[in-house]
Design a protein around this motif. Structure first.
Motif, PDB file in Angstrom:
ATOM      1  N   THR A 111       0.815  -1.472   0.096  1.00 26.89           N
ATOM      2  CA  THR A 111      -0.164  -0.247   0.021  1.00 26.89           C
ATOM      3  C   THR A 111       0.810   0.979   0.119  1.00 26.89           C
ATOM      4  OG1 THR A 111      -0.371  -0.257   2.442  1.00 26.89           O
ATOM      5  CG2 THR A 111      -1.750  -1.152   1.478  1.00 26.89           C
ATOM      6  N   CYS A 112       2.079   1.250   0.776  1.00 29.28           N
ATOM      7  CA  CYS A 112       2.863   2.096   0.426  1.00 29.28           C
ATOM      8  C   CYS A 112       3.563   2.592  -0.402  1.00 29.28           C
ATOM      9  CB  CYS A 112       3.628   2.777   2.302  1.00 29.28           C
ATOM     10  SG  CYS A 112       2.159   2.752   2.936  1.00 29.28           S
ATOM     11  N   GLU A 302       9.903   3.820   0.930  1.00 32.46           N
ATOM     12  CA  GLU A 302       9.304   3.933   1.264  1.00 32.46           C
ATOM     13  C   GLU A 302       8.185   3.062   1.826  1.00 32.46           C
ATOM     14  OE1 GLU A 302       7.653   6.487   4.244  1.00 32.46           O
ATOM     15  OE2 GLU A 302       9.448   6.537   2.071  1.00 32.46           O
ATOM     16  N   GLY A 303       8.118   2.008   0.647  1.00 32.21           N
ATOM     17  CA  GLY A 303       7.329   0.695   1.392  1.00 32.21           C
ATOM     18  C   GLY A 303       7.804  -0.370   2.158  1.00 32.21           C
ATOM     19  N   VAL A 304       9.558   0.055   1.819  1.00 37.12           N
ATOM     20  CA  VAL A 304      10.442  -0.945   2.868  1.00 37.12           C
ATOM     21  C   VAL A 304       9.899  -0.278   4.536  1.00 37.12           C
ATOM     22  CG1 VAL A 304      12.192  -1.028   3.481  1.00 37.12           C
ATOM     23  CG2 VAL A 304      11.700  -1.813   0.879  1.00 37.12           C
ATOM     24  N   ILE A 425     -12.426  -1.241   2.400  1.00 34.89           N
ATOM     25  CA  ILE A 425     -12.645  -1.530   0.396  1.00 34.89           C
ATOM     26  C   ILE A 425     -11.824  -1.274  -0.219  1.00 34.89           C
ATOM     27  CG2 ILE A 425     -14.386  -2.696  -0.500  1.00 34.89           C
ATOM     28  CD1 ILE A 425     -16.463  -2.451   1.752  1.00 34.89           C
ATOM     29  N   PRO A 426     -11.643   0.213  -0.323  1.00 33.37           N
ATOM     30  CA  PRO A 426     -10.908   0.653  -1.930  1.00 33.37           C
ATOM     31  C   PRO A 426      -9.772   0.403  -1.438  1.00 33.37           C
ATOM     32  CG  PRO A 426     -12.330   2.542  -0.492  1.00 33.37           C
ATOM     33  CD  PRO A 426     -12.916   1.070  -0.413  1.00 33.37           C
ATOM     34  N   THR A 427      -8.978   0.384  -0.448  1.00 32.82           N
ATOM     35  CA  THR A 427      -7.709   0.068  -0.371  1.00 32.82           C
ATOM     36  C   THR A 427      -7.079  -1.294  -0.350  1.00 32.82           C
ATOM     37  OG1 THR A 427      -7.896   1.758   1.501  1.00 32.82           O
ATOM     38  CG2 THR A 427      -5.597   0.300   1.165  1.00 32.82           C
ATOM     39  N   MET A 428      -8.005  -1.776   0.247  1.00 27.89           N
ATOM     40  CA  MET A 428      -7.469  -3.259  -0.471  1.00 27.89           C
ATOM     41  C   MET A 428      -7.518  -4.132  -2.421  1.00 27.89           C
ATOM     42  SD  MET A 428      -5.562  -4.828   2.146  1.00 27.89           S
ATOM     43  CE  MET A 428      -5.943  -6.331   1.519  1.00 27.89           C
ATOM     44  N   VAL A 429      -9.076  -3.336  -2.572  1.00 30.64           N
ATOM     45  CA  VAL A 429      -9.254  -3.473  -3.689  1.00 30.64           C
ATOM     46  C   VAL A 429      -8.084  -3.186  -4.896  1.00 30.64           C
ATOM     47  CG1 VAL A 429     -10.636  -3.174  -5.779  1.00 30.64           C
ATOM     48  CG2 VAL A 429     -11.292  -4.262  -3.176  1.00 30.64           C
ATOM     49  N   SER A 430      -7.746  -1.924  -4.674  1.00 33.51           N
ATOM     50  CA  SER A 430      -6.973  -1.494  -5.515  1.00 33.51           C
ATOM     51  C   SER A 430      -5.289  -1.766  -5.191  1.00 33.51           C
ATOM     52  CB  SER A 430      -7.129   0.239  -5.586  1.00 33.51           C
ATOM     53  OG  SER A 430      -6.675   0.783  -3.979  1.00 33.51           O
ATOM     54  N   THR A 431      -5.146  -1.871  -4.540  1.00 36.06           N
ATOM     55  CA  THR A 431      -3.854  -2.194  -4.264  1.00 36.06           C
ATOM     56  C   THR A 431      -3.745  -3.532  -4.320  1.00 36.06           C
ATOM     57  OG1 THR A 431      -3.612  -1.711  -2.200  1.00 36.06           O
ATOM     58  CG2 THR A 431      -1.903  -2.945  -2.012  1.00 36.06           C
ATOM     59  N   ILE A 432      -4.104  -4.883  -4.909  1.00 33.64           N
ATOM     60  CA  ILE A 432      -4.235  -6.381  -5.039  1.00 33.64           C
ATOM     61  C   ILE A 432      -4.897  -5.725  -6.764  1.00 33.64           C
ATOM     62  CG2 ILE A 432      -5.763  -7.754  -5.702  1.00 33.64           C
ATOM     63  CD1 ILE A 432      -7.136  -7.752  -2.290  1.00 33.64           C
ATOM     64  N   LEU A 433      -5.103  -5.127  -7.178  1.00 29.39           N
ATOM     65  CA  LEU A 433      -5.140  -4.666  -8.671  1.00 29.39           C
ATOM     66  C   LEU A 433      -3.937  -4.342  -9.270  1.00 29.39           C
ATOM     67  CD1 LEU A 433      -8.573  -3.277  -9.261  1.00 29.39           C
ATOM     68  CD2 LEU A 433      -8.205  -5.583  -9.709  1.00 29.39           C
ATOM     69  N   LEU A 434      -2.968  -3.662  -7.912  1.00 26.39           N
ATOM     70  CA  LEU A 434      -1.831  -2.328  -9.170  1.00 26.39           C
ATOM     71  C   LEU A 434      -0.593  -3.654  -7.909  1.00 26.39           C
ATOM     72  CD1 LEU A 434      -3.080   0.827  -8.192  1.00 26.39           C
ATOM     73  CD2 LEU A 434      -2.753  -0.138 -10.807  1.00 26.39           C
TER      74      LEU A 434
END
Length: 451
Positions: A111-112, A302-304, A425-434
């Motif tokens: 996500t980050c 930044e994700g790390v 919901i939008p956070t996880m859905v978008s992260t899975i797609l990307l």
């Protein structure tokens, strides 16, 4: 109102959302082949300043981004939230909080990373990060309803009512009532007065925007965490013989529901995941807004850094709080909940000053969380109506500080839980797609990065 929010929260935190958060986290673990866990030493090197001269677009440093994000998670979720989890789901709820943290490491990494990879410009031309910008820039305009859903839920989920409610509660119970300033049966005037005073402090900090918040949290968070850890270590040292039994209670009750309020295994799992999400915010999306403001041109870096959060927040701090509540036997005290239960645990081992010390911790940790959440909420409003108008949120926010001082804990918890569910919901859905984009970037980054 209390019943409405209770029903709404129960509806939102059903099995589908648990599958989305925990199952989504497991998907990230498998999809990345465990990459976030294998590169923890690199995260520590970044935090130690090895890449301090990197620079890049953004508003705050790597360290300030992490402390700002941690200030939104380290606080009453770790102190009051753990006590609430044990009160409702029994000791076994802690096990499921651990589960959310372990898979949350991978979730935060994805996500980050995306929060920097897909930053977008607001109406003032300033670069911003967060799930709503990830959706707009990464998925396109046809996914905009998801971005709007996140922004609307984020405005409500970032409200200061829980932090202020519990701060006022511990100041009242630990200081005001024992000293005769107010009484247990008639404390509305005291609560209201303290709420007004806190709203003034919050307003002063929030008008400085993210730069001032980053400086405040960078100073407050490390000191408060260290002091809180020292307090827990003292209690655990005194009750060292009870620590093995505390771990037994956690693992035993994780799958045996007799200690849960409703007596079901589902209650234990739901409680642990809800409180874990509230504690470390992995998959919720709020922390991505802080990391999206970091001065960096390396999204993976930044994700790390972000993936360190669940380890510090839940696996370390929440575990210490849980052990204190369990080894002292405070969890079996009837009629106590939230931060008062945690205060009773410390007071039982450190009589005369345990509750006072915890009050100081809560004061600073809760205020740092309130500062950060004010930033999150204003960004969400700015996304919806324009960055030039997002300052209106600060006025509403400081007013709700006063409301949070007087409403019931049950109403507050259910309101925030429901909004966190909507944000997930939008956070996880978008992260899975990307997620595939993150893997590609990570492959390039770690092929050249020096560990």
């Amino acid at each position: 109102m209390e019943q409405f929010f209770a029903d709404f929260a129960a509806f939102m935190w059903g099995t589908p959302l648990i599958v989305l958060l925990v199952g989504g986290g497991l998907f990230f673990v498998i999809f990345s082949k465990g990459l976030p866990y294998r590169h923890f030493p690199h995260a520590i090197n970044v935090l130690r300043g090895k890449y301090a001269k990197e620079g890049g677009e953004g508003q705050i440093s790597h360290y300030q981004a992490l402390t700002t994000a941690l200030s939104g998670t380290l606080g009453l979720g770790n102190i009051a939230g753990v006590a609430i989890a044990i009160s409702i789901g029994g000791p076994g709820a802690i096990f499921w909080m651990w589960v959310t943290a372990v898979v949350g490491v991978a979730t935060k990494f994805y996500t980050c990373t995306l929060a920097v990879m897909y930053r977008g410009y607001d109406s003032n031309g300033q670069l911003q990060g967060g799930p709503m910008y990830v959706i707009r820039e990464g998925l396109g305009k046809r996914w905009m309803p998801l971005a709007v859903l996140f922004a609307l839920a984020g405005m409500c989920g970032a409200l200061p009512v829980f932090q202020i409610n519990q701060l006022v509660q511990i100041v009242r119970d630990a200081v005001a009532i024992p000293s005769g300033i107010t009484t247990e049966s008639n404390h509305l005037v005291f609560d209201l007065s303290l709420g007004i005073a806190l709203s003034i402090v919050v307003w002063i900090v929030l008008i400085g925007n993210i730069q001032r918040i980053g400086k405040v949290t960078a100073a407050l968070v490390p000191v408060m965490v260290v002091l809180y850890m020292i307090m827990t270590i003292v209690v655990l040292a005194v009750k060292a013989d009870q620590i093995p039994n505390a771990f037994y209670l956690i693992f035993h009750h994780a799958f045996t529901p007799e200690s849960a309020a409703s007596g079901t295994l589902l209650t234990i799992i739901l409680t642990g995941v809800r409180r874990g999400a509230f504690s470390n915010e992995a998959g919720i999306g709020t922390e991505a807004m802080a990391h999206g403001a970091a001065k960096t041109n390396e999204p993976v870096r930044e994700g790390v850094i972000a993936m360190v959060g669940p380890v510090v927040d839940t696996l370390l701090v929440c575990t210490c709080t849980a052990l204190v509540v369990l080894v002292t036997g405070a969890w079996q005290i009837e009629g106590s909940s939230g931060v008062t239960l945690t205060a009773q645990a410390f007071e039982s081992v450190l009589p005369g000053f345990g509750a006072y010390l915890l009050t100081i911790m809560v004061l600073f940790l809760s205020l740092s969380t309130v500062f950060t959440f004010g930033y999150y909420g204003s960004k969400c409003l700015g996304f919806l109506i324009g960055a030039n108008r997002q300052h209106y949120y600060i006025w509403m926010y400081t007013g709700l500080v006063i409301l949070g001082a007087t409403v019931s804990l049950t109403t507050v918890v259910n309101l925030i839980d429901a909004m966190y569910a909507l944000m997930a919901i939008p956070t996880m859905v978008s992260t899975i797609l990307l997620a595939g984009k993150v893997n590609q970037a990570a492959k390039r980054y770690f092929a050249t990065a020096s560990n």
